[in-house]
Scaffold this motif. Structure first.
Motif, PDB file in Angstrom:
ATOM      1  N   GLY A   1       0.857  -1.173   0.000  1.00 52.48           N
ATOM      2  CA  GLY A   1       0.000   0.000   0.000  1.00 52.48           C
ATOM      3  C   GLY A   1       0.893   1.221   0.000  1.00 52.48           C
ATOM      4  N   ASP A   2       0.303   2.363   0.188  1.00 59.66           N
ATOM      5  CA  ASP A   2       1.037   3.615   0.214  1.00 59.66           C
ATOM      6  C   ASP A   2       1.845   3.705   1.514  1.00 59.66           C
ATOM      7  N   LYS A   3       3.157   3.741   1.397  1.00 60.27           N
ATOM      8  CA  LYS A   3       4.046   3.716   2.569  1.00 60.27           C
ATOM      9  C   LYS A   3       3.817   4.912   3.491  1.00 60.27           C
ATOM     10  N   LEU A   4       3.684   6.095   2.914  1.00 58.64           N
ATOM     11  CA  LEU A   4       3.512   7.297   3.734  1.00 58.64           C
ATOM     12  C   LEU A   4       2.193   7.251   4.493  1.00 58.64           C
ATOM     13  N   ARG A   5       1.140   6.848   3.834  1.00 60.31           N
ATOM     14  CA  ARG A   5      -0.167   6.783   4.498  1.00 60.31           C
ATOM     15  C   ARG A   5      -0.139   5.775   5.642  1.00 60.31           C
ATOM     16  N   VAL A   6       0.495   4.637   5.441  1.00 58.82           N
ATOM     17  CA  VAL A   6       0.615   3.641   6.516  1.00 58.82           C
ATOM     18  C   VAL A   6       1.457   4.214   7.655  1.00 58.82           C
ATOM     19  N   ALA A   7       2.589   4.816   7.321  1.00 61.08           N
ATOM     20  CA  ALA A   7       3.472   5.377   8.357  1.00 61.08           C
ATOM     21  C   ALA A   7       2.745   6.417   9.203  1.00 61.08           C
ATOM     22  N   GLN A   8       1.960   7.267   8.560  1.00 58.52           N
ATOM     23  CA  GLN A   8       1.242   8.300   9.304  1.00 58.52           C
ATOM     24  C   GLN A   8       0.157   7.712  10.193  1.00 58.52           C
ATOM     25  N   GLN A   9      -0.544   6.691   9.712  1.00 56.40           N
ATOM     26  CA  GLN A   9      -1.586   6.060  10.517  1.00 56.40           C
ATOM     27  C   GLN A   9      -0.989   5.317  11.713  1.00 56.40           C
ATOM     28  N   VAL A  10       0.094   4.581  11.478  1.00 52.04           N
ATOM     29  CA  VAL A  10       0.748   3.861  12.567  1.00 52.04           C
ATOM     30  C   VAL A  10       1.289   4.863  13.582  1.00 52.04           C
ATOM     31  N   ARG A  11       1.911   5.915  13.104  1.00 53.55           N
ATOM     32  CA  ARG A  11       2.440   6.959  13.995  1.00 53.55           C
ATOM     33  C   ARG A  11       1.333   7.539  14.857  1.00 53.55           C
ATOM     34  N   GLN A  12       0.194   7.813  14.244  1.00 53.05           N
ATOM     35  CA  GLN A  12      -0.927   8.392  14.974  1.00 53.05           C
ATOM     36  C   GLN A  12      -1.412   7.445  16.080  1.00 53.05           C
ATOM     37  N   ASP A  13      -1.572   6.184  15.759  1.00 51.24           N
ATOM     38  CA  ASP A  13      -2.038   5.227  16.759  1.00 51.24           C
ATOM     39  C   ASP A  13      -0.975   4.962  17.830  1.00 51.24           C
ATOM     40  N   LEU A  14       0.284   4.931  17.428  1.00 48.81           N
ATOM     41  CA  LEU A  14       1.370   4.758  18.390  1.00 48.81           C
ATOM     42  C   LEU A  14       1.421   5.946  19.349  1.00 48.81           C
ATOM     43  N   TRP A  15       1.283   7.137  18.821  1.00 49.63           N
ATOM     44  CA  TRP A  15       1.302   8.351  19.641  1.00 49.63           C
ATOM     45  C   TRP A  15       0.143   8.337  20.637  1.00 49.63           C
ATOM     46  N   ARG A  16      -1.039   7.954  20.166  1.00 52.04           N
ATOM     47  CA  ARG A  16      -2.198   7.897  21.067  1.00 52.04           C
ATOM     48  C   ARG A  16      -1.974   6.899  22.201  1.00 52.04           C
ATOM     49  N   ALA A  17      -1.414   5.748  21.872  1.00 57.23           N
ATOM     50  CA  ALA A  17      -1.208   4.701  22.871  1.00 57.23           C
ATOM     51  C   ALA A  17      -0.116   5.047  23.879  1.00 57.23           C
ATOM     52  N   LEU A  18       0.878   5.833  23.448  1.00 58.51           N
ATOM     53  CA  LEU A  18       2.057   6.063  24.299  1.00 58.51           C
ATOM     54  C   LEU A  18       2.285   7.534  24.654  1.00 58.51           C
ATOM     55  N   GLN A  19       1.293   8.382  24.447  1.00 59.31           N
ATOM     56  CA  GLN A  19       1.501   9.806  24.667  1.00 59.31           C
ATOM     57  C   GLN A  19       1.837  10.163  26.112  1.00 59.31           C
ATOM     58  N   ASN A  20       1.476   9.306  27.046  1.00 63.90           N
ATOM     59  CA  ASN A  20       1.797   9.571  28.449  1.00 63.90           C
ATOM     60  C   ASN A  20       3.113   8.938  28.895  1.00 63.90           C
ATOM     61  N   GLN A  21       3.816   8.303  27.961  1.00 63.82           N
ATOM     62  CA  GLN A  21       5.124   7.709  28.260  1.00 63.82           C
ATOM     63  C   GLN A  21       6.162   8.835  28.239  1.00 63.82           C
ATOM     64  N   ARG A  22       6.519   9.323  29.388  1.00 65.92           N
ATOM     65  CA  ARG A  22       7.425  10.471  29.476  1.00 65.92           C
ATOM     66  C   ARG A  22       8.789  10.156  28.876  1.00 65.92           C
ATOM     67  N   GLY A  23       9.308  11.126  28.104  1.00 66.43           N
ATOM     68  CA  GLY A  23      10.627  10.986  27.512  1.00 66.43           C
ATOM     69  C   GLY A  23      10.663  10.159  26.246  1.00 66.43           C
ATOM     70  N   PHE A  24       9.490   9.772  25.719  1.00 66.89           N
ATOM     71  CA  PHE A  24       9.414   8.917  24.530  1.00 66.89           C
ATOM     72  C   PHE A  24       9.086   9.752  23.300  1.00 66.89           C
TER      73      PHE A  24
END
Length: 119
Positions: free
Chosen positions: A36-59
């Motif tokens: 699939g489109d690499k950039l679109r996948v990267a942005q979606q994964v980044r978004q979900d990763l950020w949501r899951a780990l946004q409270n992980q200090r220093g990450f």
């Protein structure tokens, strides 16, 4: 860089979305998706990763998507500026990458561009 800025690094084989340059993987997990489109996948994964780990200090998240062997290879993780329980954090990243609902959404989103073909 503003608070909401993300760097997008591209080459012939991969796309990397990161908060900091140079991108650094102190922790990581991997997954594979259909082409699939690499950039679109990267942005979606980044978004979900950020949501899951946004409270992980220093990450600071990093997502690399590479076309390899007729599929997309995803490496997600990031830089840790504090001491972390590495295995536990990598397990949380793996949980995001292996969530069947998220994976189905990433695949659908990656195929939306150019009438369903990959870029």
């Amino acid at each position: 860089m503003t608070r909401n800025a993300w760097h997008i690094l591209k080459d012939d084989q991969s796309v990397t979305v990161t908060r900091r340059v140079p991108a650094r993987f102190d922790v990581e997990s991997e997954a594979v998706l259909p082409l699939g489109d690499k950039l679109r996948v990267a942005q979606q994964v980044r978004q979900d990763l950020w949501r899951a780990l946004q409270n992980q200090r220093g990450f600071s998240p990093v997502v690399e998507v590479r076309e390899q062997g007729g599929q997309l290879s995803i490496r997600a993780g990031g830089q840790c500026d504090r001491i972390v329980a590495r295995r536990a954090l990598e397990a949380r990243i793996a949980d995001v990458l292996n969530d069947s609902g998220k994976r189905a959404r990433w695949v659908r989103f990656a195929r939306l561009r150019n009438g369903g073909s990959h870029v």
